[in-house]
Enzyme design. Structure first.
Site, mmCIF file in Angstrom:
data_model
loop_
_atom_site.group_PDB
_atom_site.id
_atom_site.type_symbol
_atom_site.label_atom_id
_atom_site.label_comp_id
_atom_site.label_asym_id
_atom_site.label_seq_id
_atom_site.Cartn_x
_atom_site.Cartn_y
_atom_site.Cartn_z
ATOM 1 N N THR A 1 5.874 4.399 0.069
ATOM 2 C CA THR A 1 5.504 3.018 -0.228
ATOM 3 C C THR A 1 5.578 2.173 1.031
ATOM 4 O OG1 THR A 1 7.735 2.219 -0.719
ATOM 5 C CG2 THR A 1 6.538 3.304 -2.510
ATOM 6 N N GLU A 2 4.778 1.126 1.063
ATOM 7 C CA GLU A 2 4.786 0.180 2.182
ATOM 8 C C GLU A 2 4.665 -1.243 1.638
ATOM 9 O OE1 GLU A 2 5.457 0.837 5.226
ATOM 10 O OE2 GLU A 2 5.049 2.980 5.482
ATOM 11 N N VAL A 3 5.775 -1.954 1.689
ATOM 12 C CA VAL A 3 5.829 -3.359 1.288
ATOM 13 C C VAL A 3 5.635 -4.230 2.528
ATOM 14 C CG1 VAL A 3 7.415 -5.154 0.446
ATOM 15 C CG2 VAL A 3 7.263 -2.953 -0.734
ATOM 16 N N TYR B 1 0.847 -1.187 0.000
ATOM 17 C CA TYR B 1 0.000 0.000 0.000
ATOM 18 C C TYR B 1 0.884 1.240 0.000
ATOM 19 C CZ TYR B 1 0.803 0.358 5.103
ATOM 20 O OH TYR B 1 1.363 0.466 6.350
#
Length: 306
Positions: free
Chosen positions: A273-275, A205
């Site tokens: 960004t969020e991995v 997300y």
């Protein structure tokens, strides 16, 4: 996943003093090498990019030099793109995704943009696999004037010293299971507040800017990333990590108010960004690929607007 934990350092309801911070620091150990795993990759890029040192962390100036990578040729007439990784040093794909982008994509996009990449803002955090710096300060809540985090202060000065406006800033992060098992409990203990368990979304997300969301820009990032990995669904309340979803895979924060890295400039476009590297559905390589895809999605969107 969710968890509940009482943190072993400090007294519930009381903020940490220097004593508790020292106790916290004493339990940490070096778990991997910044010089071996990151600096060697930066050095390998010197034949194609301009690499310069913009500082060094006082904790150990020899072990923790800070580097910025710049595209060639640098042209003041082109818009400038900033990519940052490793603001939270433990978030591995932020660092290695930034380096992979430089290696695989930056030369192509340098025909359109000046590209400025700080791949590992917090090398001490990288080595200890930690969210904070040795002073129990979160660099990603410290991007403001007279910052208490030298990692944040050094990056802000470097960007300012470029003497250019930033068009877009992509800040590469991860949300990990240890956010709930370690880092958020530690934060609550440090600040003397109650720890309220949350949940970690399974998937990618992004975080946009509440004051400048650019929904179509965020969507372009999500659409590019979905080609390489899955997008995080909202929880039963329509939220991701406690924030309402504004569209698929997107939440918004007030970046400048919170002192977040993505808010360090007055750029037109920004995204964090969020991995999720702990998902059984992804590999470390796919996490890095997702970070690269996020940057590519952002740049392709901007090119379409020109």
């Amino acid at each position: 996943m969710s968890s509940k934990r009482t943190y072993p350092i400090g007294t519930p309801g009381q903020k940490w003093t220097m004593k508790e911070k020292a106790e916290w620091l004493a339990q940490l150990t070096i778990k991997r090498s910044y010089l071996d795993e990151v600096v060697t990759k930066i050095d390998a890029l010197r034949d194609r990019f301009d690499v310069s040192q913009y500082g060094a962390l006082s904790y150990d100036t020899e072990k923790y030099p800070l580097f910025v990578i710049k595209s060639r040729p640098w042209n003041a007439q082109k818009p400038t793109i900033l990519v940052t990784g490793g603001v939270h040093g433990y978030e591995t794909s932020g660092v290695h995704g930034a380096l992979q982008f430089v290696d695989e994509k930056a030369q192509h996009y340098s025909q359109y943009f000046n590209i400025l990449v700080a791949p590992c803002v917090s090398p001490w955090g990288y080595e200890t696999i930690n969210r904070w710096n040795p002073n129990a300060i979160d660099p990603n809540r410290s991007f403001y004037d007279n910052s208490p985090a030298e990692e944040s202060a050094a990056l802000m000065k470097m960007v300012k010293d470029q003497g250019v406006d930033i068009l877009a800033h992509i800040d590469l992060h991860e949300t990990t299971d240890t956010d709930e098992t370690e880092f958020r409990p530690a934060l609550a203990a440090r600040d003397g507040i109650e720890y309220k368990p949350g949940s970690i979304p399974d998937g990618f997300y992004v975080v946009g800017d509440t004051d400048n969301p650019h929904d179509a820009f965020q969507k372009a990032i999500i659409d590019e990333v979905r080609k390489v990995t899955h997008i995080a669904p909202p929880d039963d309340e329509g939220k991701i990590i406690g924030s309402p979803v504004s569209q698929e895979g997107v939440i918004d924060y007030p970046l400048k108010k919170l002192g977040l890295c993505a808010g360090l400039s007055d750029c037109q476009y920004s995204s964090t960004t969020e991995v999720y590297p702990d998902s059984p559905l992804v590999t470390p390589s796919e996490c890095n690929n997702a970070q690269v895809a996020a940057i590519v999605g952002a740049l392709e969107y901007i090119l379409r607007q020109q």
